[in-house]
Design a protein around this motif. Sequence first.
Motif, PDB file in Angstrom:
ATOM      1  N   THR A   1       0.830  -1.200   0.000  1.00 20.89           N
ATOM      2  CA  THR A   1       0.000   0.000   0.000  1.00 20.89           C
ATOM      3  C   THR A   1       0.868   1.256   0.000  1.00 20.89           C
ATOM      4  O   THR A   1       2.036   1.230   0.385  1.00 20.89           O
ATOM      5  CB  THR A   1      -0.920   0.025   1.230  1.00 20.89           C
TER       6      THR A   1
ATOM      7  N   SER B   1      -4.434   1.750  -1.742  1.00 16.05           N
ATOM      8  CA  SER B   1      -5.110   1.507  -0.463  1.00 16.05           C
ATOM      9  C   SER B   1      -5.381   0.018  -0.295  1.00 16.05           C
ATOM     10  O   SER B   1      -5.135  -0.794  -1.195  1.00 16.05           O
ATOM     11  CB  SER B   1      -6.438   2.273  -0.424  1.00 16.05           C
ATOM     12  N   ASP B   2      -5.908  -0.358   0.886  1.00 18.93           N
ATOM     13  CA  ASP B   2      -6.258  -1.757   1.124  1.00 18.93           C
ATOM     14  C   ASP B   2      -7.220  -2.264   0.052  1.00 18.93           C
ATOM     15  O   ASP B   2      -7.143  -3.431  -0.359  1.00 18.93           O
ATOM     16  CB  ASP B   2      -6.916  -1.902   2.499  1.00 18.93           C
TER      17      ASP B   2
END
Length: 456
Positions: free
Chosen positions: A404, A411-412
């Motif tokens: 990330t 992002s996740d």
Amino acid sequence: MTDWQKSAWRDKPRVQMPDYTDAEALGTVEAQLSKYPPLVFAGEARTLRNELAAASRGDAFVLQGGDCAEAFDQFTADGIRDTFKVMLQMAMILTYGAKVPVVKIGRMAGQFAKPRSAPTEVRDGVELPSFRGDIINELDFTPEARTPDPKKMLQAYTQAAATLNLLRAFSTGGYADVHKVHSWTLGFTDSQEASKYREMASRISDTLDFMKAAGLESETNHNLKTVDFYTSHEALLLEYEEALCRLDSTSGKWLAGSGHMIWIGDRTRQPDGAHVEFARGVQNPIGLKCGPSLTPDDLKVLMERLNPANEAGRLTLIARFGAGKVEDHLPRLIETVRDAGANVTWVCDPMHGNTIKSATGYKTRPFESVLREVREFFAVHRAAGSVPGGVHFEMTGQDVTECTGGVYALSDENLSDRYHTACDPRLNASQSLELAFLVAEELTAHREANAAVATA
């Protein structure tokens, strides 16, 4: 080393190694491998030792990178080319920015086996052996797939030989010619870091054009047209390592013929263990992963066993503590090395101490944590007056989404887009370039600080 035999590790405690159920099949594979040509040669290993010695003095800098674990089903010429290309880019950034030669070492052509936190894995009440890399067993969660198969060592050898063949062609066949610095830009790197790289490449090209116009560059200058590129891996599967171990006829010393540099992992560095026993007897450069649990006493013993002659370039200490923990552990190890008068090359691995599980269930590494550990590594060495000799990354030339952060602020939720690793998450090309610029800045600041002290 007259008191060493390549099979002596078999009498030592062994960890992180498979238990093969078919001893006859294992013996057949080992006998077959022992007849195959070595993958690398003693002269190459000696040259690498000299370059690592230069890095230990601050006269060079180590860039070590590549896959977490090479996979049989992801083996392609394009994959090798793209990772090689990104490493050329990173090396050029470091050389141009920090004005220092870069020692290029790939985690390639042998990085097939992986240590695991547990010997078995349980799913839905079913317990099977853990996946230990394609050289040992398979990822599928079935009894057949998870049973260690010695024949996989033969496939690993074949893939390693093919990888080395292509790397040597890229290194010396014109692909690595510095005049092609623009062509190394990967198509998908349209980030700010890629723009910085292109600007740097243009300045390099202008310099080369000037040199040629001024008659300062010879058409036969191989230093500009080729690179030295070395391979490395964790020497985890000792049956494979022993089978490829060869006696060098020119020096009378043993060589681990599986790769130019081998390293001992943080889980397998027991001073009286099998992995240390094997590594101490070969002439290759040896890496030693140094995690938070490494004590000064154990480090002293390990340095004495792995480098009894205290030769520069022989032993590389690869620090991997995790962001926020470097100052807690690295200073005492630097002090231990200094008190012992030991010659070592210090390298930072900011990957393995920063692995977390994301909210979406994927194993990942926050890019900011990786950057932070690199900064802390340089800061500790600056305070101690010691030499930061290099960096060690898990990275790939593929456009993966496994770590990330970075310039694209992954992002996740982005992790599932292109999450291809079977083991640990890797930096993609854009993140690797971003990291290279940061390392160049840190290395430049370190060298300038040293110069200021020297002239004060």
